[in-house]
Design a protein around this motif. Structure first.
Motif, mmCIF file in Angstrom:
data_model
loop_
_atom_site.group_PDB
_atom_site.id
_atom_site.type_symbol
_atom_site.label_atom_id
_atom_site.label_comp_id
_atom_site.label_asym_id
_atom_site.label_seq_id
_atom_site.Cartn_x
_atom_site.Cartn_y
_atom_site.Cartn_z
ATOM 1 N N PHE A 195 22.588 38.849 31.183
ATOM 2 C CA PHE A 195 21.188 38.531 31.480
ATOM 3 C C PHE A 195 20.755 37.347 30.619
ATOM 4 N N ASP A 196 20.396 36.253 31.297
ATOM 5 C CA ASP A 196 20.158 34.996 30.594
ATOM 6 C C ASP A 196 18.665 34.676 30.555
ATOM 7 N N PHE A 197 18.062 34.850 29.386
ATOM 8 C CA PHE A 197 16.633 34.543 29.224
ATOM 9 C C PHE A 197 16.425 33.279 28.377
ATOM 10 N N CYS A 198 17.510 32.511 28.159
ATOM 11 C CA CYS A 198 17.434 31.359 27.242
ATOM 12 C C CYS A 198 16.438 30.304 27.701
ATOM 13 N N ASP A 199 16.239 30.164 29.019
ATOM 14 C CA ASP A 199 15.325 29.144 29.514
ATOM 15 C C ASP A 199 14.010 29.728 30.020
ATOM 16 N N TYR A 200 13.609 30.830 29.441
ATOM 17 C CA TYR A 200 12.274 31.358 29.724
ATOM 18 C C TYR A 200 11.254 30.613 28.857
#
Lengths: 186, 268
Positions: free
Chosen positions: B16-21
């Motif tokens: 789950f990739d939230f790095c670009d939130y």
């Protein structure tokens, strides 16, 4: 020339007519952005920006997500969204849970401004019927921003200014006329 | 451990990739999660590694799942009047709801389509990152909220139609249940838009992407928009949230009609 980069104002019950009065009193060459977070009645979701524009010499903007904050304009948190200011000076909106039964939440807008502008921010809490905004104003004070609370004696509903005064000590407690004069001297 | 390092490690560990939130609201939600779980970032990561349920809970708390029936009633009135009335019935029309959460937007849309007797000629796909909200969406069972009924009534009043709320919902005290003839229509599917390359099997005529991209930074917005664009037919419509607009450098690909964006044919 002012050292401040932005002014953020929060208010709830009673603050709409007060804001109209303040906007009418702010000079037309005011240089800073004014970021405005006001609770709205659920059934009056539109028309607020239009009413404000009639009184205000500065443009009233309900910002789109990712819109950049520019000097000399008023940014009003849109109905039914939380409004955050990011470190890069752009707006982020959110539909997440209400805070103190409110969306937009004054705490959220004020705290994000505190992080984005730090000591170069003026934070103001006006009349209102709940405690939203108190924590946000404290965050601004903690980052060495300049804080003003409306004199509770002049507030239509004094819960919000009193809640702020209960958790922090602002730089000034001012009547509405004093707040307008302060802003015009920035 | 810093916020960004946590996001990197969470991505490596879970996919789950939230790095670009968007930083500001994500950071605040993570602080809230730390408080509620009484764990720091390291503590969250070690528990996520061994506890699948906990992992789901964290994903659920990081993502925003608030939604309402007929949010922004005037948007729905506009869709009905300007577009839905003229959809041909002899071909299948495909709808895709991205980030559908608990499905209230999907059912809002199906109610309008049913008023036009179109349920037999639509294909409706609804996707979300979060599998637990999809269970609620499939069941169509909610806590009653007066705002839903107010929005519903506002839409039909403005359309000049007399439609009762109980045509579509059974209410028992605080429980609100969508009628089975509606819940039978959509297909709900778990989908990770950020990390999957080809997330959607067929092209669509209408894409709902409302109040989803507000949680992304500009870089991720552009990436998602390009992918969505490729899954739209020429002339298909994109519906964004009321305070959203196309990311910079994507606006040439669509014709803006109020809150609706119509896909242009690609001019090479």
């Amino acid at each position: 020339m002012s050292d401040y980069k932005a002014v953020v104002i929060g208010g709830s019950a009673g603050s709409f007519s007060l804001m109209l009065k303040m906007l009418a009193g702010i000079k037309s060459d005011f240089k800073l952005p004014i970021i405005l977070c006001m609770h709205r009645l659920k059934h009056v979701r539109s028309g607020i920006a239009e009413s404000m524009q009639i009184k205000s010499k500065l443009p009233i903007i309900e910002p789109m997500d990712k819109q950049r904050i520019e000097p000399g304009a008023v940014y009003l948190a849109p109905a039914n969204y939380h409004m955050f200011i990011e470190l890069d000076g752009t707006v982020s909106l959110s539909t997440e849970e209400m805070n103190f039964f409110c969306r937009p939440s004054i705490d959220y807008t004020l705290s994000s401004c505190a992080a984005a502008y730090r000591e170069k921010l003026v934070g103001i809490i006006l009349t209102g019927a709940n405690a939203d905004g108190a924590k946000g104003l404290k965050d601004i004070a903690d980052k060495k921003g300049y804080t003003i609370v409306q004199d509770p004696a002049t507030a239509e509903v004094d819960t919000m200014p009193k809640s702020a005064l209960a958790v922090m000590t602002p730089n000034e407690v001012l009547k509405p006329e004093g707040i307008i004069a302060f802003l015009n001297n920035l | 451990m810093e916020f960004k390092a946590f996001l990197d490690e969470f991505k490596n560990q879970t996919g789950f990739d939230f790095c670009d939130y968007s930083d500001e609201s994500l950071n605040r939600r993570l602080i809230k999660i730390q408080k509620e779980t009484s764990l720091d970032y390291e503590g969250i990561l070690s528990r996520v590694a061994v506890d699948e349920k906990f992992k789901q809970k964290i994903v659920e708390d990081i993502t925003v799942n608030t939604t309402e029936l007929f949010r922004d009633p005037d948007v729905w009135v506009g869709l009905y009047k300007k577009l839905y009335c003229s959809i041909p019935r002899n071909v299948t029309t495909a709808f895709w709801h991205i980030g559908c959460s608990i499905g209230l937007e999907v059912y809002s849309n199906l109610i309008l389509l049913n008023e036009l007797n179109m349920l037999d000629s639509v294909r409706v796909m609804a996707t979300d990152l979060n599998s637990s909200v999809l269970e609620t969406a499939k069941a169509g069972v909610y806590v009653y909220n007066k705002q839903f009924e107010d929005n519903f009534n506002k839409v039909f009043m403005e359309l000049g139609k007399n439609v009762r709320f109980d045509k579509y919902f059974d209410r028992d005290k605080d429980t609100l249940k969508v009628k089975p003839f509606l819940t039978a229509v959509p297909k709900f599917k778990q989908q990770n838009l950020v990390s999957e390359d080809a997330p959607f099997p067929f092209k669509t005529d209408f894409v709902f992407l409302r109040n989803v991209m507000i949680y992304f930074n500009n870089k991720l917005q552009v990436k998602i928009m390009k992918m969505v664009y490729d899954k739209m037919y020429d002339g298909a419509y994109l519906i964004l949230g009321k305070q959203e607009r196309l990311p910079l450098n994507m606006s040439g690909r669509f014709e803006a009609i109020a809150n609706l964006y119509r896909k242009n044919a690609l001019n090479l």
